[in-house]
Scaffold this motif. Structure first.
Motif, mmCIF file in Angstrom:
data_model
loop_
_atom_site.group_PDB
_atom_site.id
_atom_site.type_symbol
_atom_site.label_atom_id
_atom_site.label_comp_id
_atom_site.label_asym_id
_atom_site.label_seq_id
_atom_site.Cartn_x
_atom_site.Cartn_y
_atom_site.Cartn_z
ATOM 1 N N ASP A 100 0.275 5.746 1.037
ATOM 2 C CA ASP A 100 -0.584 6.701 1.402
ATOM 3 C C ASP A 100 -0.642 8.017 0.459
ATOM 4 O OD1 ASP A 100 -1.319 5.518 3.678
ATOM 5 O OD2 ASP A 100 0.525 6.213 4.875
ATOM 6 N N CYS A 159 0.734 -1.192 0.109
ATOM 7 C CA CYS A 159 -0.043 0.048 0.046
ATOM 8 C C CYS A 159 0.885 1.451 -0.188
ATOM 9 C CB CYS A 159 -0.870 0.064 1.264
ATOM 10 S SG CYS A 159 -1.995 -1.426 1.569
ATOM 11 N N SER A 210 -9.651 -1.634 -6.764
ATOM 12 C CA SER A 210 -8.870 -1.832 -5.371
ATOM 13 C C SER A 210 -7.711 -0.759 -5.614
ATOM 14 C CB SER A 210 -8.128 -3.192 -5.175
ATOM 15 O OG SER A 210 -7.117 -3.040 -4.373
ATOM 16 N N LYS A 211 -7.385 0.088 -4.466
ATOM 17 C CA LYS A 211 -6.396 0.886 -4.338
ATOM 18 C C LYS A 211 -5.085 0.300 -4.266
ATOM 19 C CE LYS A 211 -8.666 5.239 -3.473
ATOM 20 N NZ LYS A 211 -10.080 4.741 -3.689
ATOM 21 N N ILE A 212 -4.855 -0.976 -4.041
ATOM 22 C CA ILE A 212 -3.774 -1.846 -3.975
ATOM 23 C C ILE A 212 -3.268 -2.071 -5.133
ATOM 24 C CG2 ILE A 212 -2.720 -4.052 -3.281
ATOM 25 C CD1 ILE A 212 -4.975 -4.195 -1.176
ATOM 26 N N CYS A 252 -3.958 -5.674 5.727
ATOM 27 C CA CYS A 252 -5.283 -5.258 5.263
ATOM 28 C C CYS A 252 -6.194 -6.341 5.538
ATOM 29 C CB CYS A 252 -5.072 -5.041 3.609
ATOM 30 S SG CYS A 252 -3.766 -3.848 3.295
ATOM 31 N N SER A 264 1.749 -3.674 4.248
ATOM 32 C CA SER A 264 0.628 -3.370 5.519
ATOM 33 C C SER A 264 -0.105 -4.566 5.668
ATOM 34 C CB SER A 264 -0.044 -2.205 5.235
ATOM 35 O OG SER A 264 0.585 -1.132 4.670
#
Ligand SMILES: NC(=O)c1ccc[n+]([C@@H]2O[C@H](COP(=O)([O-])OP(=O)(O)OC[C@H]3O[C@@H](n4cnc5c(N)ncnc54)[C@H](OP(=O)(O)O)[C@@H]3O)[C@@H](O)[C@H]2O)c1
Length: 324
Positions: free
Chosen positions: A7, A5, A58-60, A20, A18
């Protein structure tokens, strides 16, 4: 589960491993326990903040995976727990588990390993969609593909060989030139040593049928000038910029088509159609060895930062893979 991930967008170092939540699946999806994920240039561009995940994706990071089906949605018919699969996914690939639509998931072709299978979806879906569906490629056409040793380049070249194309490509080193020649490309230009434009102009008086380009910048006008009447320029990326001053008179007089697309935002049914074509025409060629998965290197998940640095340096030939 562990997943990569970040930020805020930025350099490779923004990526962290991380803990999740395991993704939830809907009735039409499968949950894949990921063993390998392909690393692609679009992941780098997303990490840099220039290609954000579309809504509901997904942001992954990670657009392609291989692994084992861990769970299936209520309406899934083609898969059961434990099946060995690969998939084109809506992000989420750099993780221990990834959700995938049934329609973009496939059983791995015979003779292809799990590691190799992770390198198939993003590039083969993209080149099929652009060369065949948009470009309407026909046998024995003359086609220029820039950056022949990239994931996209190697996939496009192998697809073009199935169509008996006369292939032209550009590369940045003589080692890459040798690789493309060994792959069967008839016309390879090291763009740091020769001007591909002059060379192709001299050799091909009538011009080329199709140019598949992801460089852009000063290549845009060269591509247009190299096309024959009714030729097609297909843009799928812009490593050197997306703006150019174009004389539309040339487009009119030569009846050119300038087009392009991105795969990620296309609807599920469109991706399903690509997969159905790949199954019929391309996968048998993985099984008989005519098409191969060329893997440059494999990085452990903990070394994801190094994998992006390596890709950005650009020395690789073929695909880079993360072992999850
Ligand atoms: N539209 C879509 O749906 C879609 C889907 C997937 C990928 N893409 C795009 O396709 C491109 C390739 O992706 P990838 O993951 O296969 O990339 P990649 O493996 O990172 O390869 C990039 C390649 O570009 C070459 N290159 C850089 N400058 C060049 C120049 N001036 N002339 C010729 N080649 C040059 C590099 O080699 P040298 O440095 O040796 O030249 C390298 O081989 C990216 O732009 C990506 O965003 C688009």
């Amino acid at each position: 589960m562990k997943a990569v991930c970040f930020d805020t967008p930025g350099t490779p170092e923004v990526m962290k491993i991380s803990n999740c939540e395991i993704p939830k699946i809907n009735d039409e999806q499968v949950l894949i326990e990921v063993k390998y994920a392909g690393v692609n240039r679009p992941d780098v561009i997303q990490r840099q903040g220039h290609y954000p995940a579309p809504p509901n994706h997904s942001k992954i990071l990670g657009l392609e995976v291989s692994g084992y089906v861990y769970k299936i949605g209520a309406n899934v018919e083609k898969f059961k727990k434990g099946d060995k699969v690969a998939a084109l996914v809506n992000g989420g690939g750099y993780a221990q588990f990834c959700s995938s639509d049934e329609e973009t998931t496939f059983k791995i072709p015979k003779n292809i390993s799990l590691k190799e299978a992770a390198t198939i979806p993003e590039c083969f879906f993209t080149v099929w969609s652009n060369l065949i569906m948009r470009g309407k490629l026909r046998e024995k056409q003359k086609v220029l593909v820039h950056g022949g040793t990239s994931g996209i380049g190697v996939s496009a070249i192998q697809l073009l060989k199935l169509y008996k194309s006369e292939i032209f490509t550009t590369v940045g080193t003589n080692k890459k030139k040798q690789f493309c020649e060994n792959l069967g490309v008839q016309n390879v230009f090291n763009y740091k040593e020769t001007d591909f434009y002059d060379e192709i102009k001299r050799k091909e008086k009538k011009g080329l049928d199709i140019v598949l380009d992801y460089i852009g910048g000063d290549y845009i006008n060269k591509n247009i000038n190299l096309l024959k009447s009714d030729g097609k320029l297909i843009s799928i990326g812009f490593l050197n910029g997306s703006q150019a001053n174009i004389n539309l008179m040339k487009i009119m007089l030569k009846r050119l088509t300038i087009t392009g697309s991105t795969l990620r935002i296309r609807e599920k049914n469109y991706k399903a159609k690509i997969l159905s074509d790949l199954r019929k025409i391309v996968f048998p060629n993985f099984e008989n060895g005519k098409i191969k998965c060329y893997i440059d290197s494999v990085f452990k998940l903990k070394d994801v930062v190094s994998s992006h640095k390596y890709l950005e340096k650009g020395g690789h030939i073929g695909k880079i893979v993360l072992e999850i």
